[in-house]
Motif scaffolding. Structure first.
Motif, mmCIF file in Angstrom:
data_model
loop_
_atom_site.group_PDB
_atom_site.id
_atom_site.type_symbol
_atom_site.label_atom_id
_atom_site.label_comp_id
_atom_site.label_asym_id
_atom_site.label_seq_id
_atom_site.Cartn_x
_atom_site.Cartn_y
_atom_site.Cartn_z
ATOM 1 N N PHE A 92 43.163 45.443 36.107
ATOM 2 C CA PHE A 92 44.518 45.530 36.648
ATOM 3 C C PHE A 92 44.519 46.132 38.044
ATOM 4 O O PHE A 92 45.262 45.672 38.929
ATOM 5 C CB PHE A 92 45.430 46.360 35.743
ATOM 6 N N LYS A 93 43.699 47.140 38.286
ATOM 7 C CA LYS A 93 43.638 47.790 39.591
ATOM 8 C C LYS A 93 43.237 46.794 40.673
ATOM 9 O O LYS A 93 43.840 46.749 41.759
ATOM 10 C CB LYS A 93 42.647 48.955 39.555
ATOM 11 N N ILE A 94 42.241 45.978 40.377
ATOM 12 C CA ILE A 94 41.781 44.977 41.345
ATOM 13 C C ILE A 94 42.859 43.916 41.571
ATOM 14 O O ILE A 94 43.131 43.515 42.708
ATOM 15 C CB ILE A 94 40.465 44.336 40.867
ATOM 16 N N TYR A 95 43.467 43.473 40.481
ATOM 17 C CA TYR A 95 44.575 42.515 40.583
ATOM 18 C C TYR A 95 45.698 43.092 41.434
ATOM 19 O O TYR A 95 46.255 42.410 42.309
ATOM 20 C CB TYR A 95 45.100 42.161 39.196
ATOM 21 N N LEU A 96 46.035 44.370 41.199
ATOM 22 C CA LEU A 96 47.153 45.014 41.884
ATOM 23 C C LEU A 96 46.896 45.120 43.390
ATOM 24 O O LEU A 96 47.803 44.886 44.199
ATOM 25 C CB LEU A 96 47.390 46.412 41.300
ATOM 26 N N ALA A 133 54.741 44.606 39.001
ATOM 27 C CA ALA A 133 53.679 43.666 39.368
ATOM 28 C C ALA A 133 53.034 43.002 38.154
ATOM 29 O O ALA A 133 52.201 42.108 38.307
ATOM 30 C CB ALA A 133 52.609 44.379 40.184
ATOM 31 N N GLY A 134 53.413 43.453 36.940
ATOM 32 C CA GLY A 134 52.917 42.784 35.739
ATOM 33 C C GLY A 134 51.988 43.605 34.875
ATOM 34 O O GLY A 134 51.142 43.056 34.170
ATOM 35 N N ASP A 193 45.007 43.145 45.228
ATOM 36 C CA ASP A 193 45.160 41.796 45.776
ATOM 37 C C ASP A 193 46.629 41.388 45.826
ATOM 38 O O ASP A 193 47.073 40.741 46.778
ATOM 39 C CB ASP A 193 44.368 40.788 44.942
ATOM 40 N N PHE A 194 47.376 41.768 44.793
ATOM 41 C CA PHE A 194 48.809 41.440 44.729
ATOM 42 C C PHE A 194 49.546 41.997 45.930
ATOM 43 O O PHE A 194 50.300 41.280 46.599
ATOM 44 C CB PHE A 194 49.397 42.012 43.430
ATOM 45 N N TYR A 202 48.493 32.822 42.367
ATOM 46 C CA TYR A 202 47.552 33.893 42.013
ATOM 47 C C TYR A 202 48.099 34.730 40.861
ATOM 48 O O TYR A 202 47.389 35.025 39.890
ATOM 49 C CB TYR A 202 47.295 34.769 43.238
ATOM 50 N N VAL A 203 49.381 35.106 40.970
ATOM 51 C CA VAL A 203 50.020 35.891 39.905
ATOM 52 C C VAL A 203 50.049 35.097 38.607
ATOM 53 O O VAL A 203 49.739 35.641 37.533
ATOM 54 C CB VAL A 203 51.444 36.313 40.327
#
Length: 223
Positions: free
Chosen positions: A81-85, A145-146, A87-88, A58-59
């Motif tokens: 990024f907020k949505i990715y974070l 987290a990227g 989920d991360f 996923y990452v």
């Protein structure tokens, strides 16, 4: 195609790790002994191994698609990024939860002297807590987290050389990930220790074949 740069090595390494797990389970058939809530250890083990793979793939997809093509921002917009974070960290939390469940289901499959066990848990806890503190204090969990894959301004920040990063460039993978061994040590679980070892090696696979090439691109080979 930049999205797949060095990913052949990633998946070959993953295949070797899974083969190593398979051989280990064949050699020691008692590793998967036990159950929790009427769910056999084998099921918990499969989940505990699968989730880190899902997490890191996923990452990989999110990082590379955003870094080279701005795909997530184009599709989702400013909240990419907020949505990715979210989920991360959900996936990261699930990794820990299932590792604890696995350790509990597989408890007391090896014997460890209580004094040695307490000392190991204490040392690993202190080191990993300091590592996580250093990440939060000097680096930030968003950047860890990227965030630099999403935000051009973050790429202008200098490399961190404080806290645990004073002793190693990658304090997160070297020391913070030691925390994954704690459930296995606490419950004296062979299966949990095996998954922790897999996770620790696999995060370095992520580093060498995904993160390091990305950092070299972002920071122009200064990483």
């Amino acid at each position: 195609m930049k999205l797949l740069e060095k990913q052949l090595w990633h998946f070959l390494s993953l295949a070797l790790l899974l083969l190593g797990i398979y051989v280990t389970l064949k050699i020691d058939k008692e590793i998967l002994f036990g159950s929790l809530w009427n769910v056999k250890t084998k099921a918990w083990f499969l989940w505990a191994v699968s989730i880190p793979i899902v997490h890191q793939v996923y990452v990989l997809i999110c990082w590379r698609s955003e870094l080279y093509y701005n795909s997530l921002t184009k599709i989702i917009g400013k909240h990419a990024f907020k949505i990715y974070l979210i989920d991360f960290f959900i996936l990261f939390a699930i990794r820990i939860v299932f590792l604890i469940f696995l350790a509990n289901s597989n408890r007391y499959t090896f014997n460890l002297n209580n004094y040695v066990k307490s000392v190991l848990i204490f040392i690993i806890s202190v080191i990993s807590i300091y590592a996580f503190y250093s990440v939060k204090r000097y680096f930030g969990f968003k950047r860890a987290a990227g965030l630099d894959h999403f935000d051009v301004e973050v790429r202008k920040l200098p490399l961190v050389k404080k806290g645990i990063f004073k002793y190693t460039r990658n304090g997160m993978y070297t020391y913070a990930f030691l925390a994954f061994y704690l459930p296995g040590l606490f419950y004296e679980s062979k299966a949990a220790i095996l998954v922790a070892l897999f996770s620790h090696i696999y995060i370095w696979v992520h580093y060498y074949f995904t993160e390091k090439p990305d950092m070299n691109y972002i920071y122009q080979n200064k990483y």
